[in-house]
Design a protein around this motif. Structure first.
Motif, mmCIF file in Angstrom:
data_model
loop_
_atom_site.group_PDB
_atom_site.id
_atom_site.type_symbol
_atom_site.label_atom_id
_atom_site.label_comp_id
_atom_site.label_asym_id
_atom_site.label_seq_id
_atom_site.Cartn_x
_atom_site.Cartn_y
_atom_site.Cartn_z
ATOM 1 N N ASP A 1 -38.208 -30.477 -73.777
ATOM 2 C CA ASP A 1 -39.491 -31.116 -73.516
ATOM 3 C C ASP A 1 -39.342 -32.630 -73.566
ATOM 4 O O ASP A 1 -39.450 -33.281 -74.595
ATOM 5 C CB ASP A 1 -40.536 -30.604 -74.505
ATOM 6 C CG ASP A 1 -40.839 -29.138 -74.222
ATOM 7 O OD1 ASP A 1 -40.691 -28.740 -73.054
ATOM 8 O OD2 ASP A 1 -41.196 -28.418 -75.156
ATOM 9 N N ASP B 1 -35.141 -30.678 -66.027
ATOM 10 C CA ASP B 1 -35.242 -30.970 -67.453
ATOM 11 C C ASP B 1 -34.088 -31.864 -67.893
ATOM 12 O O ASP B 1 -33.361 -31.541 -68.833
ATOM 13 C CB ASP B 1 -35.238 -29.661 -68.250
ATOM 14 C CG ASP B 1 -36.589 -28.954 -68.183
ATOM 15 O OD1 ASP B 1 -37.625 -29.647 -68.222
ATOM 16 O OD2 ASP B 1 -36.612 -27.721 -68.068
ATOM 17 N N GLY C 1 -43.133 -29.655 -70.224
ATOM 18 C CA GLY C 1 -42.263 -30.577 -70.949
ATOM 19 C C GLY C 1 -42.985 -31.334 -72.037
ATOM 20 O O GLY C 1 -42.542 -32.407 -72.460
ATOM 21 N N GLU D 1 -36.716 -24.321 -64.285
ATOM 22 C CA GLU D 1 -37.039 -22.975 -63.803
ATOM 23 C C GLU D 1 -37.955 -22.976 -62.583
ATOM 24 O O GLU D 1 -38.218 -21.923 -62.010
ATOM 25 C CB GLU D 1 -37.701 -22.178 -64.945
ATOM 26 C CG GLU D 1 -39.164 -22.511 -65.272
ATOM 27 C CD GLU D 1 -39.348 -23.767 -66.139
ATOM 28 O OE1 GLU D 1 -38.522 -24.696 -66.047
ATOM 29 O OE2 GLU D 1 -40.358 -23.835 -66.861
ATOM 30 N N THR E 1 -42.388 -30.496 -64.263
ATOM 31 C CA THR E 1 -41.079 -30.616 -64.898
ATOM 32 C C THR E 1 -40.577 -29.223 -65.256
ATOM 33 O O THR E 1 -41.345 -28.385 -65.717
ATOM 34 C CB THR E 1 -41.161 -31.420 -66.212
ATOM 35 O OG1 THR E 1 -41.962 -30.686 -67.158
ATOM 36 C CG2 THR E 1 -41.768 -32.789 -65.992
ATOM 37 N N GLY E 2 -39.327 -28.997 -65.024
ATOM 38 C CA GLY E 2 -38.739 -27.732 -65.470
ATOM 39 C C GLY E 2 -37.661 -27.224 -64.532
ATOM 40 O O GLY E 2 -37.869 -27.136 -63.329
HETATM 41 MG MG MG Z 1 -40.587 -27.012 -69.319
#
Ligand code: MG
Ligand code: AMP
Length: 406
Positions: free
Chosen positions: A259, A229, A252, A189, A186-187
């Motif tokens: 998160d 996210d 997250g 970035e 997850t993310g």
């Molecule tokens: Mg994250």
């Protein structure tokens, strides 16, 4: 046992909870040639006796021991026994048959004189050494007999016991199904290695590393990709969870605004057992069940993810495989540097491991233990374990370690 605030639980309690939440998987039939590293689900008995008959252990001549009791003596060769095609006749007084390694010992013969101890002239073979009864003969069943159980349920199969099972004429075996571990990063970035990467982005190294970790521990990684996210993205990815034995999320999981794992998965039915463990690295570690599937939520920092995988994912996989290796395997080593008093979290210090001339192991923690430092983690060979509130300890004292091997 220290008291923990903020809902934190101790590492061993967390491990007990994880193990209680996963169950041994069923079995499947596979070809013995595909069984490297698999866990046998049922005892395997031999379907044949090996060797099936008395065979020669050497190249030479099959003789009657009494004929060669005093040497030299010259015998008449009446045939030949090769591996796969034995000699049908019988060796009588004064006779011999040429024989090769693995070939059946002809009727009448009870010893082998090796090639090197003979001279031949046509069918006249001179034996220069005596051979007592049974010399260089492998009796039928020397290795194993039909019905012998030689590899038992629960064994992790290696190339040697695979060869043995094949030699027992068993082409198909029952093994424990490999745990299917779905991995979800997850993310916003994160991008995959080789993909276009923006200035604020980093590579999702954890998902690649974890897939390798799952494989080397006997599981099958299922790549669920990278969720953004935002709740929709996370929900969409979850629909691919069918068929997994376990879900592992990465990142997250802490208390940042982005998160989402706890909140979104919570709406999707995640029943959380714990979400904080008194350890460093790895405090924001989640375990629970989502629609009956065990879920381990690993922290996003690469070292935290790697350490928590070693400490919790490996035992969970082993439990699913039904092996007994579900506790943390610690060893002792000599500490290579002074350490200060520890605080309330159990520490797992990334360390090198060297073997001295005396064979003693020395574990030296890196001076900087930042949980984002993947290069250092890759270099580390073990984790030095420090209990909560462990007092300061000096170089040269003994310390508990966990080897990093996968
Ligand atoms: Mg994250
Ligand atoms: P998070 O738990 O999402 O706050 O992530 C903590 C840190 O780990 C952040 O710096 C993330 O960029 C990083 N991170 C999260 N997921 C991954 C991943 N799959 N690979 C590498 N780093 C990650």
């Amino acid at each position: 046992m220290p008291e923990y605030s903020e809902g934190m639980i101790a590492v061993d309690v967390a491990l007990e909870n994880v193990l209680a939440g996963v169950t041994k998987l069923g079995s499947e039939d596979i070809s013995v040639g595909e069984a490297q590293g698999r866990i046998l689900a049922a005892d395997v008995a031999s379907r044949l006796t090996q060797p099936p008959v008395d065979v020669s252990a050497m190249d030479g001549y099959a003789v009657r021991a009494e004929d060669v009791a005093s040497v030299p003596v010259t015998l008449t060769q009446i045939g030949e026994s090769a591996a796969g095609s034995g000699f049908a006749g019988e060796i009588k007084a004064g006779q011999t048959a040429r024989i090769f390694t693995g070939a059946p010992v002809p009727d009448g013969a009870d010893a082998i004189v090796i090639q090197e101890d003979t001279d031949s002239d046509g069918d006249q073979i001179t034996m220069k050494e005596a051979a007592p009864i049974g010399k260089y003969i492998r009796p039928a069943g020397l290795d194993f007999k039909a019905g012998n159980v030689l590899v038992t349920a629960g064994s992790k199969l290696n190339s040697r016991n695979i060869a043995l099972i094949a030699g027992m004429n068993v082409p198909w075996i029952k093994v424990i199904r490999q745990p299917r571990v779905a991995i979800l990063s997850t993310g916003d970035e994160l991008v995959l290695p080789g993909d276009p990467i923006g200035p604020d982005q980093i590579i999702s190294s954890n998902s690649i590393g974890l897939a390798a970790f799952v494989k080397s521990n006997g599981g099958v990684p299922i790549n669920l990709g990278i969720a953004k996210d935002d709740p929709e993205s996370l929900r969409a990815v979850l629909s691919s969870l069918t068929g997994a034995d376990m879900l592992v999320t990465i990142g997250g999981a802490s208390v940042g605004d982005y998160d989402l794992v706890k909140s979104v998965l919570g709406e999707e039915g995640l029943d959380i057992t714990f979400s904080r463990v008194a350890m460093r690295p790895g405090k924001p570690l989640i375990f629970g069940k989502i629609n009956g599937i065990p879920m381990l939520g690993l922290p996003g920092n690469p070292v935290s993810a790697g350490v928590t995988a070693a400490l919790f994912l490996r035992p969970a996989i082993n439990k699913m495989l039904g092996t007994s290796a579900t506790s943390h395997v610690t060893e002792t080593a000599v500490l290579g540097r002074d350490l200060d008093e520890n605080d309330k979290r159990q520490d797992y210090l990334r360390s090198t491991l060297t073997i001295g001339d005396d064979g003693a192991l020395t574990a030296t923690p890196f001076d900087r233990q930042d949980s984002s430092m993947l290069a250092r983690f890759a270099e580390a060979e073990c984790l030095v374990v420090r209990a909560p509130f462990a007092p300061a300890i000096s170089k040269g004292e003994r310390i508990e370690i966990i080897k990093l091997d996968a």
